[in-house]
Design an enzyme around this catalytic site. Sequence first.
Site, short mmCIF file in Angstrom:
data_model
loop_
_atom_site.label_atom_id
_atom_site.label_comp_id
_atom_site.label_asym_id
_atom_site.label_seq_id
_atom_site.Cartn_x
_atom_site.Cartn_y
_atom_site.Cartn_z
N ASP A 132 1.12 -1.24 -0.18
CA ASP A 132 -0.06 0.06 0.03
C ASP A 132 0.77 1.13 -0.05
OD1 ASP A 132 -2.05 -1.53 0.24
OD2 ASP A 132 -2.42 -1.45 2.43
N ASP A 134 1.75 4.61 1.89
CA ASP A 134 1.64 5.57 3.09
C ASP A 134 1.99 6.83 2.70
OD1 ASP A 134 0.53 3.50 4.81
OD2 ASP A 134 2.86 2.78 5.00
#
Length: 207
Positions: A132, A134
């Site tokens: 993912d 951040d």
Amino acid sequence: MVIETHDLLKISHDDIFSHSPIPHWAVQSLEKAPYVVVRRVHAPKGQVAIGIRGKERNERFGAFLPVDCVQKQIKPEHLKERNQWKNKLAPVFLTMEFAEKILEGYGFSWGPGGSAGFELASAVETVTSKSDLDIIIRAPKLVPVNLAIEIVKKFKKCPVKVDLQVETTAGGFSLLEYARDAGPVLLKTIFGPKLSSNPWAETKISV
């Protein structure tokens, strides 16, 4: 030197110390990439709380470092300004293109954290196809809820999941949670988490 949570520090592994034995994998990781991330933990005066990351997700180790042993400090927003991520093809870095277009329109200071930030700082391949993104957003002044809702809506169109972390002078919180406008948000501080109806009204806390 103002050291903040999420900053990446270049260090020597000989300078770190911990109240528990330092794992062998942590020493190996530092020999390969001598960078650590600043943790959101209270540290004694003259020290900074740091986190060491290994190859696996479960390989994370907290330690401490004398501030005067920091060899180099890199903030997430500095990594964004370098632009070397624009030559990388991993979905996470392609998503940074979306993030840049979205956030620059609001005038925020921001940059990548997590695996993306670590890879850009250390030049060691850390991001995977499943990573993912951040994003660390510096927001010293109040962000209206309607603006947060607008930003979160735009990020839903990104190629990978994006975790938007807002940093105030008192701590950090999730922009997604704040945008729900469903009551207090979980504010993470160096003394632990707390519920806050207005993160910007909390007492300033420094590392």
